[in-house]
Design a protein around this motif. Sequence first.
Motif, PDB file in Angstrom:
ATOM      1  N   LYS A 195       0.984  -1.392   0.052  1.00  0.00           N
ATOM      2  CA  LYS A 195       0.055  -0.127  -0.089  1.00  0.00           C
ATOM      3  C   LYS A 195       0.827   1.270   0.015  1.00  0.00           C
ATOM      4  CE  LYS A 195      -3.421   0.114   2.805  1.00  0.00           C
ATOM      5  NZ  LYS A 195      -4.241   0.204   4.263  1.00  0.00           N
ATOM      6  N   GLY A 196       1.947   1.245   0.682  1.00  0.00           N
ATOM      7  CA  GLY A 196       2.977   2.287   0.654  1.00  0.00           C
ATOM      8  C   GLY A 196       3.670   2.666  -0.457  1.00  0.00           C
ATOM      9  N   VAL A 197       3.872   1.520  -1.223  1.00  0.00           N
ATOM     10  CA  VAL A 197       4.251   1.820  -2.734  1.00  0.00           C
ATOM     11  C   VAL A 197       3.166   2.210  -3.604  1.00  0.00           C
ATOM     12  CG1 VAL A 197       5.073   0.404  -4.751  1.00  0.00           C
ATOM     13  CG2 VAL A 197       6.061  -0.043  -2.312  1.00  0.00           C
ATOM     14  N   ASP A 198       2.186   2.012  -3.534  1.00  0.00           N
ATOM     15  CA  ASP A 198       0.927   2.277  -4.297  1.00  0.00           C
ATOM     16  C   ASP A 198       0.748   3.608  -4.135  1.00  0.00           C
ATOM     17  OD1 ASP A 198      -1.315   1.977  -6.017  1.00  0.00           O
ATOM     18  OD2 ASP A 198      -2.575   2.577  -4.320  1.00  0.00           O
ATOM     19  N   GLN A 204       3.602  10.811  -7.059  1.00  0.00           N
ATOM     20  CA  GLN A 204       4.622  11.099  -8.145  1.00  0.00           C
ATOM     21  C   GLN A 204       3.975  12.246  -8.942  1.00  0.00           C
ATOM     22  OE1 GLN A 204       6.505   8.416 -10.380  1.00  0.00           O
ATOM     23  NE2 GLN A 204       8.275   9.671 -10.843  1.00  0.00           N
ATOM     24  N   TYR A 205       4.520  13.285  -8.768  1.00  0.00           N
ATOM     25  CA  TYR A 205       3.778  14.656  -9.385  1.00  0.00           C
ATOM     26  C   TYR A 205       3.984  14.603 -10.813  1.00  0.00           C
ATOM     27  CZ  TYR A 205       2.393  19.546 -10.205  1.00  0.00           C
ATOM     28  OH  TYR A 205       1.574  20.526 -10.381  1.00  0.00           O
ATOM     29  N   ARG A 206       2.800  14.951 -11.566  1.00  0.00           N
ATOM     30  CA  ARG A 206       2.915  15.241 -13.170  1.00  0.00           C
ATOM     31  C   ARG A 206       2.842  16.470 -13.389  1.00  0.00           C
ATOM     32  NH1 ARG A 206       1.715  10.823 -16.451  1.00  0.00           N
ATOM     33  NH2 ARG A 206       1.119   8.783 -15.255  1.00  0.00           N
ATOM     34  N   GLN A 207       4.076  16.927 -14.059  1.00  0.00           N
ATOM     35  CA  GLN A 207       4.099  18.357 -14.602  1.00  0.00           C
ATOM     36  C   GLN A 207       3.932  18.550 -15.984  1.00  0.00           C
ATOM     37  OE1 GLN A 207       8.171  20.007 -15.104  1.00  0.00           O
ATOM     38  NE2 GLN A 207       7.561  20.895 -13.130  1.00  0.00           N
ATOM     39  N   ASN A 208       2.539  18.889 -16.494  1.00  0.00           N
ATOM     40  CA  ASN A 208       2.234  18.995 -17.646  1.00  0.00           C
ATOM     41  C   ASN A 208       2.039  17.478 -18.180  1.00  0.00           C
ATOM     42  OD1 ASN A 208       2.053  21.981 -17.644  1.00  0.00           O
ATOM     43  ND2 ASN A 208       4.299  21.881 -18.019  1.00  0.00           N
ATOM     44  N   GLY A 209       1.677  16.593 -17.525  1.00  0.00           N
ATOM     45  CA  GLY A 209       1.569  15.261 -17.764  1.00  0.00           C
ATOM     46  C   GLY A 209       2.753  14.334 -17.757  1.00  0.00           C
ATOM     47  N   VAL A 210       3.813  14.889 -17.491  1.00  0.00           N
ATOM     48  CA  VAL A 210       4.941  14.224 -17.355  1.00  0.00           C
ATOM     49  C   VAL A 210       5.368  13.903 -15.948  1.00  0.00           C
ATOM     50  CG1 VAL A 210       7.593  14.054 -17.767  1.00  0.00           C
ATOM     51  CG2 VAL A 210       5.719  15.039 -19.673  1.00  0.00           C
ATOM     52  N   LEU A 211       5.560  12.488 -15.427  1.00  0.00           N
ATOM     53  CA  LEU A 211       6.034  12.082 -14.146  1.00  0.00           C
ATOM     54  C   LEU A 211       7.563  13.040 -14.025  1.00  0.00           C
ATOM     55  CD1 LEU A 211       4.957   8.633 -13.908  1.00  0.00           C
ATOM     56  CD2 LEU A 211       4.070  10.442 -12.650  1.00  0.00           C
ATOM     57  N   THR A 212       7.454  13.451 -12.871  1.00  0.00           N
ATOM     58  CA  THR A 212       8.670  14.155 -12.163  1.00  0.00           C
ATOM     59  C   THR A 212       9.089  13.463 -10.745  1.00  0.00           C
ATOM     60  OG1 THR A 212       7.295  15.721 -11.154  1.00  0.00           O
ATOM     61  CG2 THR A 212       8.114  16.119 -13.256  1.00  0.00           C
ATOM     62  N   GLN A 256       5.892  -2.714 -14.235  1.00  0.00           N
ATOM     63  CA  GLN A 256       6.053  -1.714 -15.178  1.00  0.00           C
ATOM     64  C   GLN A 256       6.079  -0.151 -14.548  1.00  0.00           C
ATOM     65  OE1 GLN A 256       7.387  -2.092 -18.376  1.00  0.00           O
ATOM     66  NE2 GLN A 256       7.870   0.021 -17.994  1.00  0.00           N
ATOM     67  N   GLU A 257       4.848  -0.110 -13.687  1.00  0.00           N
ATOM     68  CA  GLU A 257       4.598   1.177 -13.231  1.00  0.00           C
ATOM     69  C   GLU A 257       5.929   1.765 -12.298  1.00  0.00           C
ATOM     70  OE1 GLU A 257       0.796   3.545 -10.883  1.00  0.00           O
ATOM     71  OE2 GLU A 257       1.096   1.311 -10.892  1.00  0.00           O
ATOM     72  N   ILE A 258       6.400   0.766 -11.598  1.00  0.00           N
ATOM     73  CA  ILE A 258       7.491   1.073 -10.710  1.00  0.00           C
ATOM     74  C   ILE A 258       8.700   1.629 -11.541  1.00  0.00           C
ATOM     75  CG2 ILE A 258       9.235   0.112  -9.029  1.00  0.00           C
ATOM     76  CD1 ILE A 258       7.129  -1.452  -7.814  1.00  0.00           C
ATOM     77  N   ILE A 259       8.919   0.782 -12.685  1.00  0.00           N
ATOM     78  CA  ILE A 259      10.113   1.141 -13.474  1.00  0.00           C
ATOM     79  C   ILE A 259       9.681   2.448 -14.188  1.00  0.00           C
ATOM     80  CG2 ILE A 259      11.070   0.565 -15.855  1.00  0.00           C
ATOM     81  CD1 ILE A 259      10.660  -2.526 -14.897  1.00  0.00           C
ATOM     82  N   ASN A 260       8.745   2.665 -14.750  1.00  0.00           N
ATOM     83  CA  ASN A 260       8.410   3.975 -15.149  1.00  0.00           C
ATOM     84  C   ASN A 260       8.701   5.223 -14.129  1.00  0.00           C
ATOM     85  OD1 ASN A 260       7.351   5.848 -17.101  1.00  0.00           O
ATOM     86  ND2 ASN A 260       5.362   6.022 -16.328  1.00  0.00           N
ATOM     87  N   ALA A 261       8.156   4.920 -12.902  1.00  0.00           N
ATOM     88  CA  ALA A 261       8.351   5.868 -11.761  1.00  0.00           C
ATOM     89  C   ALA A 261       9.906   6.054 -11.593  1.00  0.00           C
ATOM     90  CB  ALA A 261       7.732   5.397 -10.568  1.00  0.00           C
ATOM     91  N   ILE A 262      10.638   5.196 -11.534  1.00  0.00           N
ATOM     92  CA  ILE A 262      11.991   5.529 -11.435  1.00  0.00           C
ATOM     93  C   ILE A 262      12.665   6.112 -12.560  1.00  0.00           C
ATOM     94  CG2 ILE A 262      14.285   4.101 -11.254  1.00  0.00           C
ATOM     95  CD1 ILE A 262      12.786   2.081  -9.843  1.00  0.00           C
ATOM     96  N   GLY A 381       3.453   1.906 -20.578  1.00  0.00           N
ATOM     97  CA  GLY A 381       3.344   0.485 -21.193  1.00  0.00           C
ATOM     98  C   GLY A 381       2.154   0.575 -21.797  1.00  0.00           C
ATOM     99  N   SER A 382       1.565   1.608 -22.253  1.00  0.00           N
ATOM    100  CA  SER A 382       0.314   1.553 -23.116  1.00  0.00           C
ATOM    101  C   SER A 382       0.567   1.614 -24.252  1.00  0.00           C
ATOM    102  CB  SER A 382      -0.625   2.903 -22.465  1.00  0.00           C
ATOM    103  OG  SER A 382      -0.054   4.177 -22.874  1.00  0.00           O
ATOM    104  N   GLY A 383       1.788   1.802 -24.706  1.00  0.00           N
ATOM    105  CA  GLY A 383       1.987   1.629 -26.296  1.00  0.00           C
ATOM    106  C   GLY A 383       2.564   0.515 -26.672  1.00  0.00           C
TER     107      GLY A 383
END
Length: 673
Positions: A195-198, A204-212, A256-262, A381-383
């Motif tokens: 739950k903490g990872v979730d 994680q903040y999205r700046q104009n649609g991009v994770l930062t 994949q979500e964690i990989i994307n966040a990193i 991962g949506s593409g």
Amino acid sequence: MKFNKFLITIVLLLSFCSFQLQAQVHRTGWRQIIHKNEGSWFASVEAKRIAENVLLYQRDIGGWPKNIQMQEPLSESEREKLLGLKESTEDVTTDNGATIQEMRFLSKMYRQVPDERYKKAFLLGLDYVLKAQYQNGGWPQFFPLKEGYYTHITYNDDSMLNIMNLLKDLKDHPERISIKPSDEILTKVKKAFEKGVDCILKTQYRQNGVLTSWCAQHDENTLEPAKARSYELPSLSGKESAGIVLLLMSITNPSQEIINAINSAVAWFDDVKLTGIRQEYIVNEEGRFVDKKIVKDPDAKPLWARFMNLEDNKPFFCDRDGIKKATMAEIGLERRRGYAWYTDDPSVVLNQYPEWKAKYDKPNFNKKPKEEYNMVVAKDGSGDFTTIQEAIYASKAFPYQRVIINIKNGVYREKVRVYSWNTHVSLLGESKENTIITFDDFFKKINLGRNSTFHTSTLLVEGDDFIAKNLTIKNTSGPVGQAVALSVNANRCYFENCSFWGYQDTLYTAGEGFKHYFKKCYISGSVDFIFGAATVLFENCTIHSKSNSYISAASTPQGQKYGYVFKNCKLTADDNVNQVYLGRPWRLFAKTVFIDCDMGGHIRPEGWHNWSKKDAESLTFYAEYNCKGTGFKPSERVNWSHQLTKREAKKYTKKNILGDTSNNSKIQWYEKL
């Protein structure tokens, strides 16, 4: 003299360290004990005495108050007072390491001295931590909840991170904790960690649609960045975010979500790092730390601001009035000296990232797209692919039709190479501002000899008939020498609505006889940041200088009719830049022309430089026509440059510059874009 300066420097550093120890004695002593390596000391009389204090300070709810020097001896009256506070829940917290550090201490004690009281206190602390977790996975700074910003999900000072690391040790590395919870409790621990990872992923903040990255604290309901103390405004954190990423990188078999966040956070760290500066600590005649300031230092290691604007990543600083200032020098002495406004913690992340990526984020070279001529790259991962290079590998060699690679918004931290057999490839970003390809190679980092520059590019194009639109290409290595963002070594390449960011050697346009076309692009850099041998038309572009240096360094081959042609471009510069040349010759027959351009006041009156090559004054062709702006001073230009006549300027048509003039009936390549 040099020896005396060295001695003075050593004295100042020792004085500063001494001051820091004195100023933080309330915190440092206990923390030093906690971080002792496990061993026989934890069976000593002294350790047992301290453990008794730890047990006394624990409240019945399971947690501890913060900033307590547990090693300090207690009088009888102090013991009685602590016994009287057992039922109190006031000030019980995980802030400043509290509760978690006491639990880790008790674990080290129990390994040496299996006193059941240590185990009971540890498990009570664990129960407290599990009960304190919000349903959304976050933790407040205080539990029971304390009114004010203390209810926010708190990453500040690693409050939640300390909890997560302890839970991870309990479930993944039981050898690190001597006290073993029951299977039932371990199930709760595992669920709490997930739950903490979730929660981390969702905040994680999205700046104009991009994770930062992350803020130091987030609203417990909306998960949006939130304010804490008056000088701790909603912002992106250079410090706390580093610890969060290291935690995510420690997870085995990440989603994949964690990989994307990193990947996104690492790209952000790389993008916002501050180079060429360092903090300097000032001490008085008594050797006491009295102030600190930022000074320029080209050899300094990167720094990151503690707080950055949510909108544009610009660092800011605050006094207790909560008013943002652009520099640390603008805030008062009390806050300037008493708070950590800069950090180098992300450097640890950047150092460990390549090894992590090689282990967990390997490209899938065998993956096939749904449509071989129309692919989608998306970091989430949506593409069809999560990296651009994977899409390049999946592209047909010498295709009979154009290969379209659509790239969704995101920061893609990768070196991309479009090979010579990957002809007719289009990279189409979702938006110029938010579809970003970035890397940080530079000459000394590559270290492959005298031609290392040509190995530094973030995007290397070798396939003819390449198109890029709505992209940003960055080399984020900073002002460290040659570092290419885009290298084009192919023919008939077109770039529209793209941005290219770097310092020295941002854009390399190669190839004798090759022709490139840049339209409505933004190109920024410092030294010779547009260079090469190709014929290139820059139309309606912004050319931005970051230092007093040279915009272009053409190497036009002898006999080639056109080199660089800038038409209807705007020349801009940073505020402190005021001595920029339009160009200098990388090779003797360089050709560069500015037509109908708006030149800012940063352009030097003489305009052009011969690069200390006298022959260049007769062999180069540097010219201007009908330009404007305070930087356009035709009467003051070097006498070996040219001001075109109207008749001469008319020859600089798109067809003459870029076209194949051998067949007038042929449709030109740039007419099919």
